[in-house]
Every structure is written in structure tokens, then in C-alpha cells.
Design an enzyme around this catalytic site. Sequence first.
Site, PDB file in Angstrom:
ATOM      1  N   LYS A  31     -25.480  82.309 -35.573  1.00  0.00           N
ATOM      2  CA  LYS A  31     -24.676  81.782 -34.471  1.00  0.00           C
ATOM      3  C   LYS A  31     -23.414  81.103 -35.002  1.00  0.00           C
ATOM      4  O   LYS A  31     -23.481  80.051 -35.631  1.00  0.00           O
ATOM      5  CB  LYS A  31     -25.481  80.781 -33.650  1.00  0.00           C
ATOM      6  N   SER A  64     -24.425  78.741 -25.276  1.00  0.00           N
ATOM      7  CA  SER A  64     -23.342  79.036 -26.193  1.00  0.00           C
ATOM      8  C   SER A  64     -23.685  80.097 -27.231  1.00  0.00           C
ATOM      9  O   SER A  64     -22.819  80.537 -27.993  1.00  0.00           O
ATOM     10  CB  SER A  64     -22.910  77.750 -26.911  1.00  0.00           C
ATOM     11  N   SER A 122     -28.904  76.746 -24.521  1.00  0.00           N
ATOM     12  CA  SER A 122     -27.946  77.634 -25.179  1.00  0.00           C
ATOM     13  C   SER A 122     -28.564  78.851 -25.842  1.00  0.00           C
ATOM     14  O   SER A 122     -27.837  79.757 -26.241  1.00  0.00           O
ATOM     15  CB  SER A 122     -27.127  76.856 -26.212  1.00  0.00           C
TER      16      SER A 122
END
Length: 392
Positions: A56, A113, A137
Amino acid sequence: MQRGAVVGRVEASLARIARLDPEFRAFAEVWEEEARSRAWSVDTALPLAGLPFAVKGPSGIRSYAAGRLIEAGAVPVGATAVPGPGTSWQTWGLGRYGRTVNPYRDDRTPGGSSAGAAVAVATGMVPLATGSDGAGSVRIPAAWCGVFGLKTTNGLLPSPDRTGLAAAGVLARRVPVAEACLRCLLGPGAGACGPTEDAVPAVYAQDLGFAEVDDEVAAVARAGVERLRAAGVVRLAPLPGQGDFALADPREAWFAIRAGARDTPRGPEADDAAHGGAAGPALRAAAENSRRLRGLFARVPLLLSPATPHRPHGHEGPGDQYSTALAWAFNVSGHPAASIPAGHTRDGCPVGLQLVAAHGGERLLLAVARAAEHVPGGPAGWSRRRRTHGGG
């Protein structure tokens, strides 16, 4: 595993990224040469030898999870898209080719996210991606991209988030891949739960007592629960002497903790001055939620709800909708939670079903999610569905 097979897995992933990423924009960076070098040098006897995975964001390669996966032989192929600058909302991503798009609907966001992570997994560019979940997220993009996403118990794995809200997570196209990953992150027994021979007692709470859930999203999630029930994966268990399970809205508690009010009160009798001044009421509500969850998990091992209150919104932003409404209670309480695919709305948007267990209950979540993959009538994967381009 033979060296050729290890190299072939990595090359196939890189080829798929080269073909699909210009359209979906899931990656911020791709590390072709480094990935190839790792594939040729990795110890083929390691448990994850040659497994391509994404991290990520560009900083994700420095995470604890990435380090452990590399030690187990997995090969990082790139950093996935995370939200870009200029906005406070986090349900989007900015890749090297532009904004990340939902693999089911070009006109919708993939969530965030961990936006690019979910898209990379959903489209098969990688079978696994790391994520982090501070308010949903991992679970929100997993739900909106139709893949499996797991937030671990807060504090179980190292996290750079000093508030304690964010926990490490993984996104995977198949649950057994996530299980293998968790075994490397948490130890040999972490991802090795056997099949659930008996239906797991569960409580379904459509709105958790406070959220406004879109009617069609609620219907798809409930249909997913019914498939699990009919297949003998779960057994809906009423709570004796109680109505529907309900929590207090965790919104103010989440913001108070994010702002630095870290000392949660032990009960509703605690006074404001002793527990964060103006934040006291919010923290007392969080403590009450924790008490209710302890009571629930003393009776049944599994809580179910929709993963998000609404379907993916457009690229212009969520407006006044809180995509986090059904997720962030478990960042405040610290419970492990996962999203599994439940189906699709009529306009082609995936819906996730959230699974929540007691602290340290990752093995149960993985076992239920694995069983759910084999339930008849479940949603088809992205590669077998015709995507909707814009409109509608």
C-alpha cells in the site's frame, strides 16, 4: 516449487500489470527489474516463494507486513495507489496514470485509502496486497471492488499509527492466499483454522443501531447472509431478552481519539474531566460500545453487517455520506473485521458483507470467509462480469 514456476508467477503478474494498469491505474510505482531479480534469487523452499504481492503506497515496502512476506519468499511487484493531495476524503486513489477507477464501474471510486490495492487484487494483477485500516481503509475498498479484505485486531501487528486506530490488513482474491499470508505474519496457527463443520452462531445487525443504510445495499447484504445460512455456514442466533444488537454511533469517539484523546473511560460513570474534557462523552460512548461487544461475543462468536452503508460513490467525492459509518466502530474497539463479497446492486456495484469477531478472532473470520467462497449463488468475479463504462 521449481525456479521456473517462481519466475513465471512474477512474470505473469508483471505482464498483467503492464496490460491493465493504464486503464485501472492501480499502481503508483511498479518495480519490474527488482521483482525479476528477487524471483531469480528467492529460496524456492520458502512457504510463499514467488508469490507476487503489492504494498500500500510507496512507503508500504517499509511496513512490518511487507518485510515478513518478503522473508517468506513473496515478491513485491509495486506500490499501489493511495489518495492524492488536495482533498480530505480518503475513498479514492491516485496512480501513476491518473485516478484509480472501480473495476466494475468506471464512473465510481474503488474506495480507499487502500484503493489501488483492492483494484490490483480484483483485476488479478496480483493475488495479494497489503493494506492498513484506520477507519475501514481495507474493508471499504474490498467491499466496493468485490474482494476479500481483513483488518487484524488492533495492536496485533506493528503499526505506525500512534492513535491506535489503524491496524495492518490484507486484501486477497482468494481467502486461502490471505490465510497463507497471515500464517507468515502471525505465526503457524494464525491462518490454519479448519473447516467449520457446524454452523457458526452469528448476529446480523443491518445498521449497527445508528447508520443509514441504502435499501438496495441492505437487501444485497441480507441476501448474502441468507446464502450463508442456507449453506450451513452460519446460524442466526437471537439474543435472549434483547432486540436487535445496537451500538452507539462511534463518529465523535473516532475523531476524539484521532485528535489525541487516547484514554478511553472504563464505564459510563467516568466523568468528563478525568477522560479528555470535552471528549469525555464520546469516549464514554466508545467504552459502552466495547462493553456491548464484550457481552455479544460472550454469547455468539460472530457479528455480521453490511461493510458499507451505500454503494461506491462517484469520483467527485462522497458528499455528506460517511462510507466509514459501519466500519470505524471496530477501529475504536479494536476488533478484527473482514469484508467478503455479498453480491451486486442492480447497477453493477459490488456490496460487501462485514464479519466481526472477538479480539484475536482472525482464524474464525478466515474460516467463515473460506467457507463462503464455496457457497452456491455467490457473486461472480470481475473477470466474468461485463463492466459498466460510465453513466447509470
